[in-house]
Write a protein that holds these residues in place. Structure first.
Motif, PDB file in Angstrom:
ATOM      1  N   GLY A  56      -0.698  -3.163   1.859  1.00  0.00           N
ATOM      2  CA  GLY A  56       0.074  -3.814   0.806  1.00  0.00           C
ATOM      3  C   GLY A  56       1.498  -3.322   0.676  1.00  0.00           C
ATOM      4  N   GLN A  57       1.836  -2.205   1.294  1.00  0.00           N
ATOM      5  CA  GLN A  57       3.197  -1.686   1.210  1.00  0.00           C
ATOM      6  C   GLN A  57       4.138  -2.473   2.111  1.00  0.00           C
ATOM      7  OE1 GLN A  57       2.215   2.663   1.838  1.00  0.00           O
ATOM      8  NE2 GLN A  57       3.963   2.841   0.461  1.00  0.00           N
ATOM      9  N   ASN A  58       5.374  -2.683   1.620  1.00  0.00           N
ATOM     10  CA  ASN A  58       6.419  -3.299   2.433  1.00  0.00           C
ATOM     11  C   ASN A  58       7.132  -2.191   3.199  1.00  0.00           C
ATOM     12  OD1 ASN A  58       6.153  -6.046   1.738  1.00  0.00           O
ATOM     13  ND2 ASN A  58       7.086  -5.626  -0.242  1.00  0.00           N
ATOM     14  N   VAL A  59       7.208  -2.357   4.514  1.00  0.00           N
ATOM     15  CA  VAL A  59       7.766  -1.310   5.366  1.00  0.00           C
ATOM     16  C   VAL A  59       8.690  -1.888   6.426  1.00  0.00           C
ATOM     17  CG1 VAL A  59       5.806   0.268   5.051  1.00  0.00           C
ATOM     18  CG2 VAL A  59       5.776  -1.379   6.934  1.00  0.00           C
ATOM     19  N   LYS A  60       9.483  -0.997   7.009  1.00  0.00           N
ATOM     20  CA  LYS A  60      10.295  -1.326   8.177  1.00  0.00           C
ATOM     21  C   LYS A  60       9.831  -0.375   9.275  1.00  0.00           C
ATOM     22  CE  LYS A  60      14.662  -0.165   8.128  1.00  0.00           C
ATOM     23  NZ  LYS A  60      16.128  -0.156   7.984  1.00  0.00           N
TER      24      LYS A  60
END
Length: 125
Positions: A56-60
């Motif tokens: 669920g985390q937004n990451v790069k």
């Protein structure tokens, strides 16, 4: 190269062979008109980078594209591609770091009361 998206799944670390080769995959869903579900593999010591992340985390993720050639026992040559991650960053934290500094309330600014509209302004703009 870099890819951004939301973590859909994080696999457990798997070991292969007698040399202890380690691999761990994360499934990243891009957030665009046609979302893509990308399997990105982290290998060896990079597998530990995923320990601090959750679904669920937004990451790069910084990635390298890998390609290899393999000849099967029948003599046919096959080609395989993989996406290998080497760095991961939490986008929520990064966005917070780029926020503008707080602005003091309007009461902190006193209006100029000695303004003379007829004074010559020598500024070129």
């Amino acid at each position: 190269m870099e890819v951004e998206g939301k973590i859909k799944k994080i696999d457990e670390t798997k070991e292969y062979g007698n040399n202890g080769f380690r691999k761990r995959e994360v499934i990243l869903t891009t957030e665009e008109q046609y979302p893509q579900h990308l399997a990105i593999e982290f290998v060896q010591d990079k597998t530990d980078l995923l320990n601090n992340y959750n679904v669920g985390q937004n990451v790069k993720i910084s990635i390298n594209l890998r390609g290899r050639e393999w000849t099967n026992p029948q003599g046919e040559v096959k080609y395989f591609n993989s996406i290998q991650g080497w760095r991961i960053e939490n986008l929520q934290a990064a966005q917070g770091d780029n926020a503008a500094p707080p602005v003091p309330p309007a009461e902190a600014f006193t209006p100029a009361d000695n303004l003379n509209e007829e004074d010559h302004d020598d500024l070129p703009f």
